[in-house]
Structures are given as C-alpha cells and as structure tokens.
Motif scaffolding. Sequence first.
Motif, PDB file in Angstrom:
ATOM      1  N   MET A 139      55.272  32.913 -24.759  1.00 55.58           N
ATOM      2  CA  MET A 139      55.129  34.272 -25.644  1.00 55.58           C
ATOM      3  C   MET A 139      55.855  34.123 -26.533  1.00 55.58           C
ATOM      4  SD  MET A 139      57.840  36.742 -23.310  1.00 55.58           S
ATOM      5  CE  MET A 139      58.347  37.424 -24.566  1.00 55.58           C
ATOM      6  N   ARG A 140      55.914  35.109 -27.603  1.00 56.16           N
ATOM      7  CA  ARG A 140      56.659  35.195 -28.822  1.00 56.16           C
ATOM      8  C   ARG A 140      57.571  36.767 -28.395  1.00 56.16           C
ATOM      9  NH1 ARG A 140      53.410  37.200 -32.343  1.00 56.16           N
ATOM     10  NH2 ARG A 140      51.774  37.754 -30.933  1.00 56.16           N
ATOM     11  N   GLY A 142      60.493  39.635 -30.639  1.00 57.20           N
ATOM     12  CA  GLY A 142      61.131  39.765 -31.733  1.00 57.20           C
ATOM     13  C   GLY A 142      60.225  39.466 -32.812  1.00 57.20           C
ATOM     14  N   GLY A 143      60.801  38.932 -34.086  1.00 52.14           N
ATOM     15  CA  GLY A 143      60.089  38.566 -34.982  1.00 52.14           C
ATOM     16  C   GLY A 143      59.784  37.127 -35.176  1.00 52.14           C
ATOM     17  N   ARG A 150      59.908  32.747 -21.785  1.00 55.17           N
ATOM     18  CA  ARG A 150      60.529  34.261 -21.971  1.00 55.17           C
ATOM     19  C   ARG A 150      61.635  33.980 -22.819  1.00 55.17           C
ATOM     20  NH1 ARG A 150      56.906  35.249 -18.981  1.00 55.17           N
ATOM     21  NH2 ARG A 150      56.752  36.506 -17.183  1.00 55.17           N
ATOM     22  N   ARG A 153      67.707  32.785 -24.998  1.00 53.24           N
ATOM     23  CA  ARG A 153      68.651  33.611 -25.497  1.00 53.24           C
ATOM     24  C   ARG A 153      70.072  32.878 -26.040  1.00 53.24           C
ATOM     25  NH1 ARG A 153      66.133  37.683 -27.526  1.00 53.24           N
ATOM     26  NH2 ARG A 153      65.229  39.203 -25.978  1.00 53.24           N
TER      27      ARG A 153
ATOM     28  N   PRO B  85      61.453  45.277 -33.785  1.00 53.93           N
ATOM     29  CA  PRO B  85      60.983  44.296 -32.929  1.00 53.93           C
ATOM     30  C   PRO B  85      61.906  44.395 -31.715  1.00 53.93           C
ATOM     31  CG  PRO B  85      62.507  43.581 -34.982  1.00 53.93           C
ATOM     32  CD  PRO B  85      61.938  45.105 -35.145  1.00 53.93           C
ATOM     33  N   SER B  86      61.744  43.722 -30.833  1.00 50.00           N
ATOM     34  CA  SER B  86      62.457  43.507 -29.298  1.00 50.00           C
ATOM     35  C   SER B  86      63.732  42.923 -29.836  1.00 50.00           C
ATOM     36  CB  SER B  86      61.690  42.792 -28.337  1.00 50.00           C
ATOM     37  OG  SER B  86      61.601  41.562 -28.621  1.00 50.00           O
ATOM     38  N   PRO B  87      64.906  43.815 -29.588  1.00 50.18           N
ATOM     39  CA  PRO B  87      66.326  43.217 -29.831  1.00 50.18           C
ATOM     40  C   PRO B  87      66.756  42.264 -28.778  1.00 50.18           C
ATOM     41  CG  PRO B  87      66.507  45.407 -28.793  1.00 50.18           C
ATOM     42  CD  PRO B  87      64.891  45.235 -28.912  1.00 50.18           C
ATOM     43  N   ASN B  88      67.387  41.287 -29.372  1.00 48.73           N
ATOM     44  CA  ASN B  88      68.128  40.301 -28.350  1.00 48.73           C
ATOM     45  C   ASN B  88      68.725  40.827 -27.286  1.00 48.73           C
ATOM     46  OD1 ASN B  88      67.261  38.377 -30.349  1.00 48.73           O
ATOM     47  ND2 ASN B  88      69.120  38.210 -31.280  1.00 48.73           N
ATOM     48  N   LEU B 127      53.726  39.649 -21.676  1.00 49.15           N
ATOM     49  CA  LEU B 127      54.517  38.905 -20.660  1.00 49.15           C
ATOM     50  C   LEU B 127      55.794  39.796 -20.260  1.00 49.15           C
ATOM     51  CD1 LEU B 127      52.333  36.780 -20.869  1.00 49.15           C
ATOM     52  CD2 LEU B 127      54.122  35.184 -21.081  1.00 49.15           C
ATOM     53  N   TYR B 143      56.810  42.431 -23.146  1.00 53.81           N
ATOM     54  CA  TYR B 143      57.000  42.050 -24.605  1.00 53.81           C
ATOM     55  C   TYR B 143      55.555  42.150 -24.902  1.00 53.81           C
ATOM     56  CZ  TYR B 143      61.644  40.300 -23.828  1.00 53.81           C
ATOM     57  OH  TYR B 143      63.060  40.460 -23.614  1.00 53.81           O
ATOM     58  N   GLN B 145      52.283  40.995 -26.376  1.00 54.88           N
ATOM     59  CA  GLN B 145      51.422  40.071 -27.520  1.00 54.88           C
ATOM     60  C   GLN B 145      50.414  40.678 -28.323  1.00 54.88           C
ATOM     61  OE1 GLN B 145      53.467  36.956 -27.126  1.00 54.88           O
ATOM     62  NE2 GLN B 145      54.704  38.592 -26.361  1.00 54.88           N
ATOM     63  N   ASP B 151      47.136  40.578 -32.384  1.00 56.95           N
ATOM     64  CA  ASP B 151      48.310  39.789 -32.098  1.00 56.95           C
ATOM     65  C   ASP B 151      49.500  40.757 -32.828  1.00 56.95           C
ATOM     66  OD1 ASP B 151      47.477  37.872 -30.963  1.00 56.95           O
ATOM     67  OD2 ASP B 151      47.847  36.258 -32.756  1.00 56.95           O
ATOM     68  N   CYS B 152      50.552  40.856 -31.917  1.00 51.56           N
ATOM     69  CA  CYS B 152      51.628  41.957 -32.313  1.00 51.56           C
ATOM     70  C   CYS B 152      52.533  41.078 -32.954  1.00 51.56           C
ATOM     71  CB  CYS B 152      52.153  42.573 -31.177  1.00 51.56           C
ATOM     72  SG  CYS B 152      51.090  43.727 -30.421  1.00 51.56           S
ATOM     73  N   ASN B 153      53.021  41.373 -34.094  1.00 49.94           N
ATOM     74  CA  ASN B 153      53.985  40.587 -35.022  1.00 49.94           C
ATOM     75  C   ASN B 153      54.620  41.780 -36.149  1.00 49.94           C
ATOM     76  OD1 ASN B 153      55.450  38.666 -35.991  1.00 49.94           O
ATOM     77  ND2 ASN B 153      53.783  37.730 -37.320  1.00 49.94           N
ATOM     78  N   PRO B 154      55.893  41.983 -35.762  1.00 57.24           N
ATOM     79  CA  PRO B 154      56.909  41.397 -34.588  1.00 57.24           C
ATOM     80  C   PRO B 154      56.359  42.081 -33.440  1.00 57.24           C
ATOM     81  CG  PRO B 154      57.732  43.340 -36.100  1.00 57.24           C
ATOM     82  CD  PRO B 154      56.639  42.814 -36.684  1.00 57.24           C
ATOM     83  N   VAL B 155      57.104  41.519 -32.350  1.00 58.07           N
ATOM     84  CA  VAL B 155      56.535  41.706 -30.952  1.00 58.07           C
ATOM     85  C   VAL B 155      57.562  42.918 -30.721  1.00 58.07           C
ATOM     86  CG1 VAL B 155      57.032  41.144 -28.547  1.00 58.07           C
ATOM     87  CG2 VAL B 155      56.057  39.464 -30.408  1.00 58.07           C
TER      88      VAL B 155
END
Lengths: 687, 303
Positions: A139-140, A142-143, A150, A153, B85-88, B127, B143, B145, B151-155
Amino acid sequence: MPDLVLELYSEEIPARMQEKAAEHLRESFSLGLIEERLSFERLEVFSTPRRLVLIIWDLASHSDSFFEEKRGPRVGAPTKALSGFARSVGAKESELYKKKESKGEFFFYRLEHPGYLSEKLIGKITLKVTHGFPWQKSMRWGGSSFRWVRPLRSILCALYRENQEPKVISFEINGVFSSNFTFGHPSMCPGKFSPHSAQDYVCGLKDRKVILDFKQRKNLIWESASKLVKGKNARLITDNSLLNEVAGLVEWPVVLMGTIDEEFLELPKEILQISMREHQKFFSVIRIDTGLLYKFVVVANLESKDEGKSIIEGNSRVLRSRLRDAKFFFNKDLTEIKRKNFVALNHRLASVTFHNKIGSQAHRVKEIRKISVNIAKLLNVDAGLCDQAASLCKTDLTTYMVSEFPELQGVMGSIYCKIEGQNESIYNAISDHYKPVTQNDDVPKEMIAVVVAIADRVFTLTRFWIIDEKPSGSKDPFALRRGAISLIRILLEKKLDIKLGDLIEQSLKSEIAQDLYQFFTERFKVYLIEKGYSHDTLRACLNKKNLENPYGTFVQIDQLEKFRKTDLFPRLMDAYRRPNNILNSEENRSKKRYELEPSVELFDTTEENSLMDNLVSIEKSVRVFLLQKDYSNALQTLAKLNDSVEAFFENVTINSEVQEEKDNRLHLCNKVRKIMHSVANFSELRI
Amino acid sequence: MPRSFQEIIFKLNEFWSDCGCVILQPYDLEVGAGTFHPATTLKALGKKHWHAAYVQPSRRPTDGRYGENPNRLQHFYQYQVILKPSPNNIQELYIKSLEKIGIDRTLHDIRFVEDDWESPTLGAWGLGWEVWCDGMEVSQFTYFQQVGGIDCNPVSGEITYGLERIAMFVLGLDNVMDLPFNNPDSEKSLTYGDIFRQAEREYSRWNFDVANPEVLLSHFQDYEKECKRILSEKKIDGHLSESIVMVQPAYDYCIKASHIFNLLDARGVVSPTERQNFIARVRDLAKMCAEAFLESEQAQQRN
C-alpha cells in the motif's frame, strides 16, 4: 569485524506475511552482498508484527577487491589503437602485457577493482531490496508513492564495532531517515532505544518486551499454555496453524486462560472450537474426564497491571455473545430437523445459487452425486454410500448455523447427520469432503469422503471451465487453483492410480478439456516445485506433454529425483548422451529420422552385436518395470547400458563410408534413445 | 471515565477537535456506514488536505433483530475520522483517543489484526486492520487506496469506531439496550433501549416483511436515473454563467440508490445474480460522482 543491524519498523504486518518477508529479506540481501563482494560470517533474519530485522555478524569492512583482465588490440595493430586502449583502462602503455590466445596475440591489462567500504554498499543494497519488495499486498500512505505492506515508520541501520560508537548507515526511504534507534513494545516500553551492539539490540529489545525470534515466541506460547493446563485434568488441543498465526500477532506473548460459561457446554465441541479459533484465535482446552471443551486459552500482547484480569473478562464477554448466537441458531436448526429430517432441507438448495451461469446448489449436488458414483466405480468404493454422502454434502448450507457461521460448513452437516443416527462414513464424508482446505490440512481419510471430495472439485473445475471463468493473473475469485491443488494432493497422497481423463467426463469439449489439463499440469508442477522437486526432473517426466495420470507421473518424478542422487545416474547419463548427441547432429544435417529397427545383418563388429543383444534384453525388462510403475528398477536397468554403449563408441566409427552401414548404426543409437525415452526424457537433465 | 453513550461521543469530539479536525454533523441521508458521508467518500479524492470527524447514524436493514439481540441493530452509530494525508502518528493518535474514553493501554490488550476493507458499492478499498480490544472488534482502521475506482493520492487514513460496541466495552455491559444514553445518575436518565428498542422492532418488521418491493424498485431506478441526469447536465449554470458541476446532489442520489438496494436485500427479493448486478449499478454511480468531483476540483483550482 563489525556487525550490522537493519530493522524496518512499521505498523502491524499481517501475521501470515511475516515469515515469508523475513525469508525474502534473507535471500535478497544475501544476494546483494554476494554481488557487491561483501563477505560475512553469519546472517540472521527475524520478524515480529512491527519489525523486519536482519542481523549480519562479522561483516567485512570492505568488499573484496578483484582483478579483471581486459583485452586490448592485436599485437601489431596501429599504435593509435594501443594508446587508445591504454587510455580507456587508465594505464600507461608500459603496463600492458602481451599474451597468446587461440585467435592470435593480444595486448592485455590487469584492471584492479578496489574494495569499497561496507558503509557505502549496505545502504545501496537496502534500497534495492526494499524497493519492489514482493509483499503479497502492499500500500501507499500519506503523500508517498513508495509501497510497503503497512506504513514504514522508522529504520535502524547501523554497524557496530567493539568499543566504538555505532556507525549509522545513512539513507532515506520515503522520508524516513535511517538511525541508530528503535522502540520497545508499543504498550509496555514505548520509548526510544539505541543499542550499543548487535547483541545489545537483541537483548535490549527483550528487556523492552520484544521477542524477536518467531520460533521462540511460538515455543513460549505453547509452553506457557501447557503449563496453564498442567495438573488440572485438562488437555490443550494442538493447532499448529493457529499457533503460527498468534505468534505473528504478538511481540510479547502473555498466555491467559478463561472459562466457557456452563450454559454453552452442551454445544457440540466442533462448534465451540471452530468459532473460538476462527473469530477469536483461542486455543481450546478439553476436560479429560468428561471430554467436554470447557476452557479457552488466549494469547495477549500485554503484561497488564491487573495480571490479565480485564483481558480475560473482555475476551469472555465476546465469546459469550458469540456463543449465545450459536446456541440460538443451533436449537433453531435442531427443531427443524426433528420436525422433518435433515435430508428434507435439501429442497431449499434449489433456491440457493451456486453461480448464476452454472446453476443452483441443488444442481451442484445432483451433479456431484453423478460424478461420485462414477468415481466410486473406478476406485471400487461402495457407490451407494458415496451417492448418499454426496446427496447430503451441501445440505447444511441451508441451515441457520452455516448462514451465521459460514466457517462451519461441512461441520454442521456432519453434526446433524450424526444426531440423526446416520452411518459414520457418511457423516464423516460430509465434513471431510472439504479437505484439504489449507496447505497444512490433511486429505480426507476414508474413501467415501475421498470420492465426494474429488467429485466436488471435478464439478467445480469443469463447470467454471465451461463458462470460461478461469483464474487469470492474481485473480482467482473461486479459488480454482487451490481446488486443483487439493485434487492433486488427494490423488497423490491417497495413491490413486487414475487418469484425469477418467475423472473429467467425456461431455467436456475437447479444447476445453485440453485447456483444463494444461491448467492441471501447471498446478501439478507448481505443487511439486514447492515440495522441493527440481525443475529439470519435472521436465524430463512431463516434457511438454500434459499430465495424464497424476499419481503415476508423481511416482516417476519421485523415483527419478531419488535416482539422480545415486552413483548410477552419471552412468546412465553417459549412456544416453553420446548416442543422443550424435543423433541430434545427424538428424539436423540430414533432416532424416533414424527410427527403423537396426538390422543385425549389417553389423560389422562385436560391439554392435553385443549392444544390440543388451538392448533387446533391457528393453524387455524395462517394459515390465514400467508396467509395474517401478521406475527405480527401470532406471537402474537403463544404467546397465553404459558399458556396451561405451564399448560401441570406443570401437565403432559411426561414419562408415557405406551409407547403409552408417544409417544402421544411427538406427542402433536411436534404439538406445528410444528405450531411454520410454522412461524419461533425459535430454532435459543436468548432471 | 465516561459514564454514558453520549459522553463517549463528547470525548471523541473533544479529542479530535484538539487534533485540529473539523467536527462535522451527521449526513442527512440514510447510509450504511460513515464512509458514505461525502466528507469521506468525496473528500478522500483529489489533492486537498482534509481532517474531519463526525458521528454517522448508519442503517443496515438486514441486521435488524427486533431489538432482541444484545449486539445487533439495524440502526446504529459510527464515529468516523478521516485524516488526509494520513499523518505519521495516526496509530498513536488513535490509541490516545481510546485512552481519552477510558481504555487504558496498560490494562487492555489492543491489537491490530489484518483486515482489508472493501466497499464494492463505492468502488473503494484500502489496507488496514480491525482493531481488537481484549478480543472485541472496536474499530476499523483503513488507509484508502482507491475510491470510486480512482487512486487516492494523497492517501487518507480512516478510523471508524463502532460506538455501541465501544460503549458496551467501556461501560462493562453485555446488552446494547442497557447502555445509559445520558448521565445514569440523573433523574432523567434513559437507556439506549428506552430510546431505540421500539424503533428497532418497527424497522425490523418493515424491513423484512412490509416494505413494498415494487415501490422500492422503482425508487431505485428513479434515483439511478436522476444521478446520471444530474451529472450529464451541461456544466455552465444558467444564472451565474459559471461552471457548476453538481457533484453532491448527484452523489446524494447514489447514496439513496445504495440504501434502497439494502432495503431490497433485507426484504429478500434480490437473487444472488441480481445482487451483483445492483452492486455494479451503484458502483457505476459512485465512480461517475468520483470522476465529476475530481473534474470539478481541478476546474475550481484553475479559476
């Protein structure tokens, strides 16, 4: 020499993917090290839900240097060419030297490739390995455009030398910079941890509640669980695939035991066991004196403050609500079955679609019955019982239990039939005809179940082939590949000597049947390769042909593979190669085949005569061995040809001036080859 | 520790608000899950960043049990968070949000178990995991996709809390109907059952036996047609003489069609073949809306 630690720290990696990923990391990284000429003492890989780890013990500081001999212009070539060559390899003309080769004398230069610092190479290898890592699903986030299983990190990548600061190997993957730290257990020791050696990495993580080694976690789980039931008049049900799964769900396994409420103990064991296993990943505990399943074992990822009290409570609550549902639907089914009988539920199958282009489940059952009866006759099994088992094999799809808990298909039918007092081989067949479901699953034991199992798969495969819904690429929505493998496994493991053509009915159009055979052949190959058989043995036995008799071919492959490890194998190959090589070149040249029986009258030497005599007797015994599928003896017999073939080639010149004689000798060579090919195509084999 | 169902919602709102999210209100149409809210489905598309959280009443007609099953309802609440976007630190944020509603990670076994999410009707997949707390599934973590086949971009990271389940877990109850909805110590305290049991009975009866399949079917066809018609209108608005692509109104009809399909399904009038067919029809609508949304967003950026 330094040790290297590489840890790829991510969010939770699915349990089923961890081990494969670690193995790939091992292989691809080893390959990278070899390519870069970096030597090392030992390489280990580990996986946990959050980490993929590689440790290299005693890694060389530099890659090995090596010399490459570069060939320059011919001696006597214009001086310009010589100076040009010297410039291109960065050498003075005086450093060049002359050497004779078969094509003449040339100038040469020994070019030295120096060793590179391992620091430089490790980052390069890591980037190569991580990009395009073959996750089953990736998967991807964030950006990013980088793919991982997954989100990735954190990365620890450092070289550790005794009494020195760790040396971070710096690189970046998708915005994550490599470092010298990692993290402990996410709930118990979430802080950063910077190890000072590779050993400290392993031990320090253990202190921080992370057991890196999968096998160690597995053993720990099983030992702790066994300890929990010890001396309690209880027995743990072994379940290796569940053990593998839970060991992949925890970094710090804590094994706890809970009790199943009294009110559910009356439910059949299978229902309890399967719903606990599938939905909650619990192990089952049986009371030895009563045989009842009365407790569960759950593996948590936490040493909690209250010693697991809340965890057991929470898990018990989930189990209670699930079993309450199960009990409700089980009783609902029982009432209905008692009112009529189990087989009466079959009428509902007509309204359940199997596949819109194939028909209803009722149609499926009708066809499975027909196929079962045919197969029963082929295998000499009681056709009446097979028919009866087949007629009941999908009945439970209409029960409340199976609609609520699909994983209980087969099991419920079996339970209901048993309650009704059916014949044991019938109710066993109802549950067992789905086997093998997974790779580790056994094939059905009893022959009635075997027959229905084969019939079910034959039905599914042929019908999906007829409507042209075949698996393609990664798409296999009806799990036809798995179906074919199951069928092959049943045939092989039950040693069923039948032809695919006898299983797949005549009604199938020949091109569809051919296509299906080809699919089987492919699956068969994949299955055996995974079992460790070599590619060339498979080719020698299948050789462009489609698989006809899976068990027979398997025996052939198995015995050839074993024969290849014996001393006789090179002798056989010698006896094969010389006649085969000369035939190949003569056939190419003359565009003729030499397939006639050699004529004894044209023989000129004793070697021809003795080879011929030998061939005639060997041909006879090989034929008998083949009829008995005794490939091992057939192969040993073929190896006996070696002496007379060798004598023939030592003393007889094939290229006689008399064309007739020459052809006759080639016919003799062909006879050798033909007998050999009746056992396997040895031209495919490497020594 | 929260004492009631509504307090859990307040606390989640407070937590995600502190994280900078827009706290939205539920979407005003019947949907099967929080994902259907345009704040998730549409906003997950395109480049713009977006952080939102909201409660979404959700309807799954086939899950009706006349209010008699302690865990299953045909109408329930989801708490939905979408971070794009999904943060870290998204997992860490999620675990902190659990702590906020009283789930202590040193006491409870929180696990992320592989579960890839897919919505065939939305043409969406991602996923992620289902999150287990002491063996109970309390959230879905995904997340994204693809949405609407794009397609999602950003996710985006999507977190969906099953509110009733979490509340039962936190408040230690076995039956959803026993959940205190408001302050249980107040004189005016009410349980979840006081408020919803009768509605569950009524809807269960209607969903399974009484809903009129012909009417539903014609609604489905109308909604499908209307969705397509809206999107096929010319882009320039007659009053403003500017381009206005009517994505949201069209998407409303996609949602409506999806809900009608769920009703037909519960009514037991959809054969398995037709089922696939219905799903494909709704997915087509979702895809058209997704494409129109992107086109419209790009047009807005140009202006």
